[in-house]
Design an enzyme around this catalytic site. Structure first.
Site, short mmCIF file in Angstrom:
data_model
loop_
_atom_site.label_atom_id
_atom_site.label_comp_id
_atom_site.label_asym_id
_atom_site.label_seq_id
_atom_site.Cartn_x
_atom_site.Cartn_y
_atom_site.Cartn_z
N ARG A 20 0.85 -1.14 -0.01
CA ARG A 20 -0.21 0.03 0.08
C ARG A 20 0.81 1.30 0.03
O ARG A 20 0.98 1.88 -1.01
CB ARG A 20 -0.88 -0.06 1.18
CG ARG A 20 -2.02 1.07 1.22
CD ARG A 20 -1.87 2.56 1.55
NE ARG A 20 -1.36 2.62 2.81
CZ ARG A 20 -0.69 3.50 3.41
NH1 ARG A 20 -0.76 4.71 2.41
NH2 ARG A 20 -0.55 3.75 4.68
N GLU A 21 1.38 1.66 1.05
CA GLU A 21 2.37 2.63 1.05
C GLU A 21 3.58 2.52 0.27
O GLU A 21 4.03 3.49 -0.44
CB GLU A 21 2.86 2.95 2.70
CG GLU A 21 4.21 3.91 2.96
CD GLU A 21 3.50 5.15 2.81
OE1 GLU A 21 2.49 5.61 3.65
OE2 GLU A 21 3.84 6.29 2.12
N ARG A 29 -9.55 -0.34 11.95
CA ARG A 29 -8.50 0.57 12.29
C ARG A 29 -8.74 1.95 11.79
O ARG A 29 -9.20 2.09 10.59
CB ARG A 29 -7.21 0.15 11.70
CG ARG A 29 -5.97 0.93 12.44
CD ARG A 29 -4.74 0.77 11.72
NE ARG A 29 -4.30 1.60 10.67
CZ ARG A 29 -3.70 1.17 9.47
NH1 ARG A 29 -3.31 -0.01 9.56
NH2 ARG A 29 -3.46 1.85 8.35
N HIS A 64 3.03 4.85 12.63
CA HIS A 64 3.24 4.89 11.07
C HIS A 64 4.08 6.06 10.71
O HIS A 64 3.79 7.16 10.79
CB HIS A 64 2.11 5.07 10.35
CG HIS A 64 1.99 5.12 8.60
ND1 HIS A 64 1.98 4.20 7.79
CD2 HIS A 64 2.54 6.20 7.78
CE1 HIS A 64 2.07 4.52 6.65
NE2 HIS A 64 2.42 5.63 6.54
N HIS A 119 6.68 8.47 8.85
CA HIS A 119 7.54 8.57 7.46
C HIS A 119 9.01 9.08 7.99
O HIS A 119 9.28 9.62 9.01
CB HIS A 119 6.95 9.69 6.82
CG HIS A 119 5.76 9.26 5.83
ND1 HIS A 119 5.98 8.99 4.68
CD2 HIS A 119 4.30 8.81 6.07
CE1 HIS A 119 4.90 8.43 4.23
NE2 HIS A 119 4.00 8.46 5.13
N HIS A 140 -6.73 -0.92 3.00
CA HIS A 140 -6.88 0.61 3.29
C HIS A 140 -8.19 1.26 2.61
O HIS A 140 -8.48 0.75 1.51
CB HIS A 140 -5.29 1.36 2.79
CG HIS A 140 -5.12 2.27 3.68
ND1 HIS A 140 -4.83 3.69 3.39
CD2 HIS A 140 -4.56 2.35 4.89
CE1 HIS A 140 -4.13 4.38 3.98
NE2 HIS A 140 -4.19 3.68 5.10
N HIS A 149 40.41 -1.87 9.97
CA HIS A 149 39.24 -2.63 10.19
C HIS A 149 39.27 -4.31 9.81
O HIS A 149 38.62 -5.08 10.55
CB HIS A 149 38.08 -2.10 9.33
CG HIS A 149 37.64 -0.77 9.72
ND1 HIS A 149 36.34 -0.29 9.93
CD2 HIS A 149 38.38 0.25 10.13
CE1 HIS A 149 36.18 0.61 10.25
NE2 HIS A 149 37.26 1.24 10.56
N THR A 189 2.75 11.79 9.57
CA THR A 189 2.54 12.01 8.06
C THR A 189 3.71 12.60 7.21
O THR A 189 3.97 12.17 6.21
CB THR A 189 1.12 12.55 7.63
OG1 THR A 189 0.42 11.68 8.39
CG2 THR A 189 0.92 12.51 6.28
C1 AKG Z 1 0.13 8.57 6.23
O1 AKG Z 1 -0.35 9.49 6.95
O2 AKG Z 1 1.30 8.97 6.02
C2 AKG Z 1 -0.42 7.53 5.79
O3 AKG Z 1 0.10 6.88 4.75
C3 AKG Z 1 -1.59 6.68 6.51
C4 AKG Z 1 -0.94 5.60 7.72
C5 AKG Z 1 -1.92 4.81 8.04
O4 AKG Z 1 -3.02 4.35 7.60
O5 AKG Z 1 -1.57 4.24 9.06
#
Ligand code: AKG
Length: 391
Positions: free
Chosen positions: A21-22, A145, A207, A209, A85, A301, A179
């Site tokens: 997904r992501e 969720r 989640h 980034h 999702h 090393h 995010t």
């Molecule tokens: C984000 O907010 O960056 C998403 O991709 C959604 C994250 C999620 O559904 O937990």
């Protein structure tokens, strides 16, 4: 399930992998159905607890691939929980729940920036929308969720209201999305422990980034504060700088907490599978699965590692299915050269070794192959290298 028994994986926290997904939100990446299914099976095989398989509303072929993965779960070929999702839009949720996944994850931006510029809703209106859509999804009989998008830029008191609203409407988990990747480990730890205390009875996902390169550290700190599901993607794919890379997070967790969350020996295979499927190669320095990360270069090393690998390695490469290597060039010293020659079945005295190393110092070769080293040996000894090999 691989080399480890279930209890050795650690039951305290779980991994949700969102490569499908992501990860597919990485510019330039589109997974075919075949790759999507292969990736889902491999994620299940390494022991990832939840797989976020995509949003069926993106396109008909994504929906069709998702439904095939759900069928594989039903047939027992995939063990992980399957998460689909969806936007907080009734028709999207209906489409998602009609596939009968284990769970649907619905998202809505909750920071003032998102409320004002994206949704054009007040905070109160947003709470009503969240409650309505979580209840609607729950009505379809799947676990829900709720994702608080841009949660880390939302006002904390409001975020607490959001999490309560989602829980009271029937969500058993809420994802706290960083995010734009602006958390720090201290803030992550504090945020999760405050939410945990303020809203009992709901599981929290992180989640994270990676815009500022902090995703692994922030995810780890979030688990210390009370997050019990960590979102990852293989090779760290995702929007912009991506999210927490699966292989890095589980290795860091193993090193710091002593728990193997998944079968880490299978990570190199998984990383190459996703490289092939996505067309995006890892940097050689990418932690855990990058080409260079268990290869030693400088003479100091190399000598240290040959004496005791702990000098320059956090843990043995075999833990993550890798093996150790030494690159040879003008930086190399006698110990590494002798080691490589021994591996080739060649034993030389100290004087010859010194001459080989001296000769090495005058080459600009970037990375000597076995035959290059044997050629140097031939040059300094005047003996055909083949005469040496395997004596
Ligand atoms: C984000 O907010 O960056 C998403 O991709 C959604 C994250 C999620 O559904 O937990």
């Amino acid at each position: 399930m691989g080399r480890f028994s279930r209890h050795e994986f650690g039951e305290s926290i779980k991994i949700l992998d969102s490569t499908l997904r992501e990860g597919e939100q990485t510019p330039g990446v589109i997974f075919s159905e075949e790759w999507r299914i292969k990736i889902a099976k491999s994620l299940s095989d390494v022991g990832v607890h939840l797989i976020e398989v995509g949003d069926p509303n993106v396109a008909p072929d994504v929906r069709s691939a998702i439904s095939k993965i759900i069928a594989l779960k039903r047939d027992g070929e995939i063990k992980s929980e399957i998460v689909v999702h969806s936007r907080s839009v009734k028709s999207d949720i209906e489409n998602a729940t009609s596939l009968e996944p284990d769970r649907v994850a619905i998202f809505y931006g909750v920071s003032d920036i998102h409320l004002k510029h994206k949704h054009r809703k007040t905070r109160e209106e947003a709470l009503a929308i969240i409650a309505e859509h979580v209840e609607f999804a729950r009505g379809a009989g799947v676990k829900v969720r709720f994702t608080a998008e841009d949660a880390t830029r939302a006002d904390l008191d409001y975020l607490i209201q959001v999490v309560k609203t989602a829980r009271d409407a029937g969500a058993d988990r809420v994802s706290i999305a960083d995010t734009v990747g602006i958390l720090t480990p201290d803030r992550a730890r504090q945020l999760f422990s405050k939410l945990k205390e303020a809203v009992p009875g709901v599981g929290l996902d992180i989640h994270a980034h990676n815009d500022l390169g902090m995703a692994v550290a922030n995810s780890m700190a979030a688990t210390e504060g009370g997050a019990d599901v960590v979102h990852t993607t293989v090779n760290g794919l995702g929007e912009r700088a991506g999210i927490t890379p699966l292989q890095v997070f589980v290795a860091a967790y193993y090193y710091h907490k002593g728990v193997k969350l998944i079968d880490m020996a299978k990570l190199p295979y998984l990383a190459s599978l996703v490289e092939a499927a996505s067309g995006i190669a890892q940097m050689p320095t990418f932690p855990i699965t990058g080409d260079n990360v268990f290869t030693h270069k400088a003479g100091v090393h190399q000598a240290g590692v040959l004496a005791n690998p702990e000098t320059y390695e956090p843990f043995p490469p075999e833990v993550v299915g890798r093996s150790r290597d030494f690159s040879l060039d003008k930086y190399s010293g006698r110990r590494a050269v002798a080691h490589r020659l021994e591996r080739l079945g060649v034993k030389v005295d100290e004087e010859t070794l010194a001459k080989v190393v001296e000769e090495l110092k005058s080459t600009n070769a970037r990375r000597l192959r076995d035959e290059d080293l044997l050629e140097i040996l031939e040059k300094v000894t005047g003996v055909r290298y083949k005469a040496y090999v395997n004596k």
